[in-house]
Every structure is written in C-alpha cells, then in structure tokens.
Design a protein around this motif. Sequence first.
Motif, PDB file in Angstrom:
ATOM      1  N   ALA A 198       0.835  -1.195   0.024  1.00  0.00           N
ATOM      2  CA  ALA A 198      -0.198   0.102  -0.132  1.00  0.00           C
ATOM      3  C   ALA A 198       0.878   1.267   0.132  1.00  0.00           C
ATOM      4  O   ALA A 198       0.521   2.212  -0.721  1.00  0.00           O
ATOM      5  CB  ALA A 198      -0.898  -0.179   1.045  1.00  0.00           C
ATOM      6  N   PHE A 199       1.908   1.254   0.678  1.00  0.00           N
ATOM      7  CA  PHE A 199       2.621   2.374   0.732  1.00  0.00           C
ATOM      8  C   PHE A 199       3.578   2.841  -0.585  1.00  0.00           C
ATOM      9  O   PHE A 199       3.427   3.568  -1.080  1.00  0.00           O
ATOM     10  CB  PHE A 199       3.869   2.179   1.944  1.00  0.00           C
ATOM     11  CG  PHE A 199       4.797   3.487   2.015  1.00  0.00           C
ATOM     12  CD1 PHE A 199       4.494   4.620   2.506  1.00  0.00           C
ATOM     13  CD2 PHE A 199       6.213   3.157   1.481  1.00  0.00           C
ATOM     14  CE1 PHE A 199       5.398   5.552   2.597  1.00  0.00           C
ATOM     15  CE2 PHE A 199       7.023   4.215   1.545  1.00  0.00           C
ATOM     16  CZ  PHE A 199       6.656   5.582   2.201  1.00  0.00           C
ATOM     17  N   VAL A 200       4.044   1.731  -1.256  1.00  0.00           N
ATOM     18  CA  VAL A 200       4.570   1.854  -2.529  1.00  0.00           C
ATOM     19  C   VAL A 200       3.642   2.256  -3.567  1.00  0.00           C
ATOM     20  O   VAL A 200       3.721   3.299  -4.716  1.00  0.00           O
ATOM     21  CB  VAL A 200       5.323   0.632  -2.908  1.00  0.00           C
ATOM     22  CG1 VAL A 200       5.906   0.823  -4.502  1.00  0.00           C
ATOM     23  CG2 VAL A 200       6.518   0.369  -2.071  1.00  0.00           C
ATOM     24  N   ALA A 201       2.362   1.744  -3.413  1.00  0.00           N
ATOM     25  CA  ALA A 201       1.318   2.115  -4.431  1.00  0.00           C
ATOM     26  C   ALA A 201       0.750   3.567  -4.170  1.00  0.00           C
ATOM     27  O   ALA A 201       0.548   4.263  -5.200  1.00  0.00           O
ATOM     28  CB  ALA A 201      -0.020   1.278  -4.280  1.00  0.00           C
ATOM     29  N   MET A 202       0.962   4.184  -2.931  1.00  0.00           N
ATOM     30  CA  MET A 202       0.304   5.381  -2.666  1.00  0.00           C
ATOM     31  C   MET A 202       1.439   6.300  -3.419  1.00  0.00           C
ATOM     32  O   MET A 202       1.316   7.423  -3.752  1.00  0.00           O
ATOM     33  CB  MET A 202       0.320   5.562  -1.146  1.00  0.00           C
ATOM     34  CG  MET A 202       0.031   7.050  -0.785  1.00  0.00           C
ATOM     35  SD  MET A 202       0.203   7.434   0.862  1.00  0.00           S
ATOM     36  CE  MET A 202       1.860   7.099   1.183  1.00  0.00           C
ATOM     37  N   LEU A 203       2.846   5.969  -3.072  1.00  0.00           N
ATOM     38  CA  LEU A 203       3.796   6.686  -3.684  1.00  0.00           C
ATOM     39  C   LEU A 203       3.745   6.913  -5.222  1.00  0.00           C
ATOM     40  O   LEU A 203       4.114   7.902  -5.878  1.00  0.00           O
ATOM     41  CB  LEU A 203       5.281   6.418  -3.012  1.00  0.00           C
ATOM     42  CG  LEU A 203       5.617   6.259  -1.651  1.00  0.00           C
ATOM     43  CD1 LEU A 203       6.898   5.935  -1.284  1.00  0.00           C
ATOM     44  CD2 LEU A 203       5.385   7.863  -1.239  1.00  0.00           C
ATOM     45  N   SER A 204       3.619   5.712  -5.574  1.00  0.00           N
ATOM     46  CA  SER A 204       3.468   5.533  -7.196  1.00  0.00           C
ATOM     47  C   SER A 204       2.381   6.537  -7.761  1.00  0.00           C
ATOM     48  O   SER A 204       2.525   7.390  -8.891  1.00  0.00           O
ATOM     49  CB  SER A 204       3.452   3.993  -7.735  1.00  0.00           C
ATOM     50  OG  SER A 204       3.030   4.281  -8.855  1.00  0.00           O
TER      51      SER A 204
END
Length: 427
Positions: A198-204
């Motif tokens: 979820a963290f990487v998807a949000m940053l993306s």
Amino acid sequence: MFQQYFIQLKSYGHQLRQSQLRRRQHETHPLAVITRNHSISSTPISTPSKLGGAIISPKAAARFDKNMTSHFPTTISFLFVLLLSNSASAANDTGPATPSECDAASLGECYNKPEALRLKLIAIGTILVASMIGVCLPLFSRALPALRPDRNLFVIVKAFASGVILATGYMHVLPDSFENLSSPCLPKNPWSKFPFTAFVAMLSAIFTLMVDSLMLTFYNRRKVSKATVMDHESPIHEMVPVPHGHGHGHCGVPQLDADGKDGQEAVLLRNRIIAQVLEMGIIVHSVVIGLSMGASQNPCTIRPLVAALCFHQLFEGMGLGGCILQAEYGTKMKAILAFFFATTTPFGVALGIGLSNVYRDNSPTALIVVGLLNASSAGLLNYMALVDLLATDFMGPKLQGSVKLQLWAYLAVLLGSGGMSLMAKWA
C-alpha cells in the motif's frame, strides 16, 4: 494414534514376561508346572486369548511368545522409529512453512517441462496477436464513422476499456503485490511489520500526479513566455490575460482557451502525457506476468492462464489504443507505442523461459523485486484509470450534457471492470 501404539507395546511386554515366567517355572518346578497345566486344562483349547486387542488362539499365542522372545529388540526398535516418524509427520502437518520449502522451487503435481514449454510457445504467439488486435482496433476506428472520437459509441467503448484498466490495477496487480510481499519465504522483519504494498502504491500514485502536473506547468509557462515575447516584439498586439478558472475541460485541467489554439494544444499535450504514462505502467505489469508464466513448469497453471491473458491484453490494448488515438501522434509514434505494448508480455514469457533454470519465483530477491514493481504499477494504473480516464470523461462537457450517455458509460465501466475481475480467478 500414539495411545494405541503404547497399549500394543505394553501388551507385547506383558506377553513376553508371561512367556519367560512359564519357561522358568517349567525348568525349575516341574510338578508345579504339571499342577498348573492340570488346573487350566479345563479351559477349552478353542478358547481365544487377547493380544493387543486382537483375538488369537493358544497355538498362535505360543508361536507369538517364541517370536517375541527372539525378535523383541528388533520389534521395539521398529515401534520406536514408527512413533518418531508419526510424531514428525504430525508436527509438519500443523506447523508453518519451513525454510526448505522456500529454498527450492515447488514442482507441483502437474510438473511437465516439455508440455509446459509447448504451451508457453503457443502463448507467445496468441498473446502477441491478441495484443496487436486490441491496441490497433481504436487506431483504425477513424475508418468507421461510428467509432470516431467525437461519437457517443467511442465514449462508451473508452469507458469500457477504462473499467478494464481500473480492474487490472485493483484485482490483478495489487493482490499479486500483497501476496509477494507477505510471503512466508521473506523475513518477518520488516516485511510483515509494515504494509509495503500500500505504501509503494501510494507513492507511485503521487509520483504519477507530480509528473502529470509538472509537465502541464512547464507547458503553460512556455506558452505564456512565448506570448509575452510576441507582445514585446509587436506593440500593436495587446497582451491577452490568461484566465485562471477551475472548471474542467475535456481533460479535466484548467486550459488557456478551450476553443482556441492554445486550449487545443493543452488538451493534446495532456492526452499525450496520459498515453505515455499509462503505457509505462502497463509495460511494467506485462513484463512481470510474462516472466512468471515463462518460469513456470506447470501445464495445469499455464493452460488457463494463456486464455485469460489473451482477453486481458485484448481489452487492455483497447484502452491504451483509445488514449494513443486521442494523443494524435504520427504514424511512426503510434507504431512504436503499439509495438512495445504488444511485445512486452511475449518478451516476458521468453525471458522467463530463458531464466527458468535459475529463476525461482519463491526466492526472497524475486519476491521483493516483483512485489515492489507490482505495487508501483498498481498505484500508477489506479491513478490513471480514475483521474486521467474516468474522471476526465465523466466530468467533461460531453457526458455532463447527457444523462442518458452517462448511464450507458457507467454500465460500460461496470461491464469492463466486472469482466476483468472475473478473469482474476485464472490470471
């Protein structure tokens, strides 16, 4: 199970002690043995006796006494080994995944390397053809008057394709990333302590917004600077003030003049940004799923995956092709974008075939790299589908001016996302 083993073992030991006692009495006290035999002679020969819960005859019991006397150490050793093996088996059935399961690739019950290779070669050709058809259909739609970008049917088809892209991010890419980064083959610290997917998807998604916004900002500044230079060089031309409205145009951004040349160029630039960023996200996802298929040696998994990926690439290509069409690229650029989309999944399959002897999808390195790539691709696809495709169209003047067309577009979105969600069962 263990209680039965102990009962049988206790019964065997009791029978052995009785046999040794009778032999000792026979050797040392013959008269007592004779008296004892006489006292039990009234018991019929056919009366059965019990041994460990089993019914046996006196002759069989005598043979058992003799065998137990000679083979007792071997029997005890065998029972002890059997008990330990069953204990280990029970522990393995209830315990978590052991590190040995992550050190080697799982072959599965349907392991067949030649058959898997044949299916993967078929997959390369069929997925390539399906991808080319999907991405090229919108590009050749100008030949059909009903599928031109200014017609209602094109809006409905584009809404269907946008639903496909939305479901690809939420139902295909994001769950794969969660599965990879929460695998028991990874160390619990830090991968089980923090939601990296979820963290990487949000940053993306934030990064995609940043690219989208900055490119439009640079374009608007360049246009304003050019207009200022022209004013200084031509004093008879008055500088036209730039409106700063917050309304949504065709692509949902503030425009210089929606009906003028500058406004059309801004819309065109935005459509080109959408096409390029969307293709980047799709390419990352396509290489990952192709690599996973190419490295697999399980025909039972590959067979349904081929059909699912063909439909997946067909509908996803339609969505990308619609964005490329609205970007109004030249023939060369259209061919490049279509080529990269159509060949990335087959390239991933071929790469997986070449690395099938060294690539293990359950190794920590592969799980981390693939999981992070899937998470970034999911954030990009979800942002593009919701903001740059669906919100742009539904907040635009064409759909805002017709409630009936809006309802048909919503139905198309539900059909596209529902169909791709159903395919998540196989792909």
